[in-house]
Design a protein around this motif. Structure first.
Motif, PDB file in Angstrom:
ATOM      1  N   ASN A 175       0.826  -1.206   0.000  1.00 26.51           N
ATOM      2  CA  ASN A 175       0.000   0.000   0.000  1.00 26.51           C
ATOM      3  C   ASN A 175       0.866   1.264   0.000  1.00 26.51           C
ATOM      4  O   ASN A 175       2.100   1.196   0.087  1.00 26.51           O
ATOM      5  CB  ASN A 175      -0.987  -0.015   1.172  1.00 26.51           C
ATOM      6  N   ASP A 176       0.191   2.416  -0.098  1.00 27.69           N
ATOM      7  CA  ASP A 176       0.911   3.687  -0.226  1.00 27.69           C
ATOM      8  C   ASP A 176       1.860   3.923   0.944  1.00 27.69           C
ATOM      9  O   ASP A 176       2.991   4.400   0.766  1.00 27.69           O
ATOM     10  CB  ASP A 176      -0.079   4.849  -0.314  1.00 27.69           C
ATOM     11  N   ARG A 177       1.397   3.607   2.144  1.00 26.89           N
ATOM     12  CA  ARG A 177       2.221   3.856   3.331  1.00 26.89           C
ATOM     13  C   ARG A 177       3.453   2.953   3.352  1.00 26.89           C
ATOM     14  O   ARG A 177       4.573   3.419   3.575  1.00 26.89           O
ATOM     15  CB  ARG A 177       1.389   3.636   4.589  1.00 26.89           C
ATOM     16  N   GLU A 178       3.245   1.675   3.141  1.00 25.13           N
ATOM     17  CA  GLU A 178       4.365   0.737   3.155  1.00 25.13           C
ATOM     18  C   GLU A 178       5.406   1.118   2.105  1.00 25.13           C
ATOM     19  O   GLU A 178       6.618   1.105   2.377  1.00 25.13           O
ATOM     20  CB  GLU A 178       3.857  -0.681   2.875  1.00 25.13           C
TER      21      GLU A 178
ATOM     22  N   ASP B  14      -0.450   8.799  -5.238  1.00 27.73           N
ATOM     23  CA  ASP B  14      -0.465   8.142  -3.937  1.00 27.73           C
ATOM     24  C   ASP B  14      -0.818   9.171  -2.865  1.00 27.73           C
ATOM     25  O   ASP B  14      -0.498  10.355  -2.992  1.00 27.73           O
ATOM     26  CB  ASP B  14       0.906   7.530  -3.628  1.00 27.73           C
TER      27      ASP B  14
ATOM     28  N   LYS C 259      -5.792   2.512  11.340  1.00 30.01           N
ATOM     29  CA  LYS C 259      -6.110   1.540  10.297  1.00 30.01           C
ATOM     30  C   LYS C 259      -5.700   2.031   8.911  1.00 30.01           C
ATOM     31  O   LYS C 259      -6.056   1.404   7.906  1.00 30.01           O
ATOM     32  CB  LYS C 259      -7.619   1.248  10.313  1.00 30.01           C
ATOM     33  N   ARG C 260      -4.956   3.122   8.848  1.00 31.58           N
ATOM     34  CA  ARG C 260      -4.694   3.758   7.556  1.00 31.58           C
ATOM     35  C   ARG C 260      -3.749   2.934   6.687  1.00 31.58           C
ATOM     36  O   ARG C 260      -2.927   2.157   7.198  1.00 31.58           O
ATOM     37  CB  ARG C 260      -4.117   5.157   7.760  1.00 31.58           C
ATOM     38  N   ASP C 261      -3.850   3.177   5.371  1.00 36.29           N
ATOM     39  CA  ASP C 261      -2.920   2.568   4.421  1.00 36.29           C
ATOM     40  C   ASP C 261      -2.157   3.647   3.647  1.00 36.29           C
ATOM     41  O   ASP C 261      -1.571   3.382   2.609  1.00 36.29           O
ATOM     42  CB  ASP C 261      -3.645   1.632   3.454  1.00 36.29           C
ATOM     43  N   TYR C 262      -2.172   4.864   4.159  1.00 44.11           N
ATOM     44  CA  TYR C 262      -1.496   5.988   3.516  1.00 44.11           C
ATOM     45  C   TYR C 262      -0.490   6.604   4.489  1.00 44.11           C
ATOM     46  O   TYR C 262      -0.540   6.365   5.698  1.00 44.11           O
ATOM     47  CB  TYR C 262      -2.495   7.037   3.048  1.00 44.11           C
ATOM     48  N   THR C 263       0.403   7.400   3.953  1.00 38.72           N
ATOM     49  CA  THR C 263       1.463   8.029   4.732  1.00 38.72           C
ATOM     50  C   THR C 263       0.914   9.227   5.500  1.00 38.72           C
ATOM     51  O   THR C 263       0.142  10.018   4.963  1.00 38.72           O
ATOM     52  CB  THR C 263       2.596   8.488   3.793  1.00 38.72           C
TER      53      THR C 263
ATOM     54  N   ASP D  14       4.753   8.908  10.177  1.00 33.79           N
ATOM     55  CA  ASP D  14       5.743   8.408   9.227  1.00 33.79           C
ATOM     56  C   ASP D  14       6.812   9.440   8.874  1.00 33.79           C
ATOM     57  O   ASP D  14       7.902   9.075   8.433  1.00 33.79           O
ATOM     58  CB  ASP D  14       5.045   7.960   7.939  1.00 33.79           C
TER      59      ASP D  14
END
Length: 389
Positions: free
Chosen positions: A2-5, A56, A145-149, A206
């Motif tokens: 995902n975007d954060r990872e 992203d 629970k986010r998947d973004y930075t 992050d």
């Protein structure tokens, strides 16, 4: 991934499926031009453009570190083309009413001496109600629970003071009234640390961002000696606090030629440089060659190439390709996109960037590339475009 990872791994030189896809933004008159070239009129600001182009996601926690209250906006004089105003920072200036955005002509600044500062800093009370949103606890649950930075702004040591005092006044004050400058920077450091304490401790962030804009195309506004004396120790206090809670990516947004300051920023714990203006002299390639994996990089795609067209765009992407492969670097245009860049050229740039770096994203809905018999690199906008949803 995902975007954060992807973003976090890129910033730690780890293996990723592709480089993050993000851009710095656009001048208002650029989007206005593009509305006549096929961009939906609903796409009229940077946030809307991020969604439309499908970049992203990267966000900031909504913690207010600015003046509270800001100064009342006032129009003092007005004619057909200009206004004399007092802006939210208390600066009296002349601005254009319409057309190309330009730097205002500054007439008077709110801080001239210590007595002005003592009055001004009442607007910089870290305990002023409203610095954190009322739904903070709800936001925290969503962010978990986010998947973004997600990051936080940690303000400015020099840039803010320059805005409040004026360029000439602040540079002279380093020599005529150094105690005032030191007191202002010390107050700002404590002020920032007090405000961000809650966010940094309660949210897994992050990155953190610093804004300075303290360089011309020939070098910094103040000497490296002054920078090291006044700013490095205070940056260190802020970045040491951030690192204690896992925030080890801290980037500075500084236009112009930042080369003489890069090593000092790194010494102060600010380890990422942005936006790396090529025309200003801040090329990411020699910066990486000099500092290796001690420095992270954002930006560095020469906006002039986008003005020139397809061949220059291809050459520019090829020029930075090695940096992308090395990691610790996210390519995007080296400042806001100016109105000299056509919508056609910008879409071509996105296509080349995405194709080169394996970013599997289409152009916005309602638009496609058309190969011309005369020029295989040309593209034509479709006539009927819808807003991407």
């Amino acid at each position: 991934m995902n975007d954060r990872e992807r973003w976090v791994k890129t910033m730690h030189f780890e293996k990723v499926d592709r480089v993050p896809d993000e851009e710095f933004g656009y001048w208002d008159e650029c989007l206005t031009r593009w509305h006549n070239e096929g961009l939906p009129k609903e796409v009229n600001n940077n946030d809307a453009a991020d969604v439309y182009f499908g970049f992203d996601r990267r966000r900031w926690v909504p913690v207010n570190i600015g003046l509270m209250p800001p100064f009342e906006y006032k129009v003092l004089e007005e004619d057909a083309t200009h206004k004399v105003i007092i802006n939210g920072e208390g600066v009296k200036c002349i601005i254009n009413k319409e057309g190309i955005q330009t730097i205002p002509k500054y007439l008077e600044f709110p801080i001239k001496d210590r007595s002005d500062w003592e009055k001004f800093k009442k607007r910089l009370d870290p305990d002023t109600p409203g610095r954190y949103p009322d739904n903070w606890e709800e936001l925290k649950r969503d962010w978990s629970k986010r998947d973004y930075t997600l990051g936080i702004s940690v303000g400015s040591l020099f840039g803010w003071i320059r805005n409040w005092m004026g360029f000439e006044n602040v540079t002279v004050a380093f020599y005529d009234n150094p105690k005032l400058i030191e007191d202002m920077m010390e107050y700002i450091t404590n002020y920032i640390l007090t405000i961000i304490d809650k966010a940094v401790k309660e949210v897994r962030l992050d990155f953190a961002s610093v804004w300075e804009d303290m360089a011309f195309n020939k070098g910094p506004i103040i000497s490296p000696k002054l920078f090291k004396e006044y700013m490095v120790p205070r940056y260190k206090r802020i970045t040491d606090f951030l690192k204690r809670y896992g925030v080890d990516v801290v980037y500075v947004d500084c236009d112009g030629n930042m080369n003489e300051l890069v090593g000092l920023w790194i010494e102060g714990g600010v380890n990422c440089m942005m936006p790396l203006e090529i025309a200003g002299g801040s090329d990411p390639i020699p910066i990486r060659d000099k500092y290796g994996d001690k420095v992270l990089l954002l930006g560095g795609v020469d906006k002039i190439a986008l003005i020139k067209g397809p061949e220059a765009i291809r050459n520019e992407i090829k020029r930075i390709e090695k940096l992308v492969r090395m990691g610790g670097y996210i390519p995007h245009v080296d400042h806001r996109v100016p109105s000299d860049v056509s919508f056609e050229n910008y879409l071509y740039y996105l296509k080349v960037k995405r194709d080169t770096f394996g970013i599997d994203k289409p152009l916005p809905e309602g638009r496609r590339f058309v190969s011309s018999l005369k020029d295989k690199d040309s593209i034509r906008p479709e006539e009927n475009l819808g807003v991407r949803t």
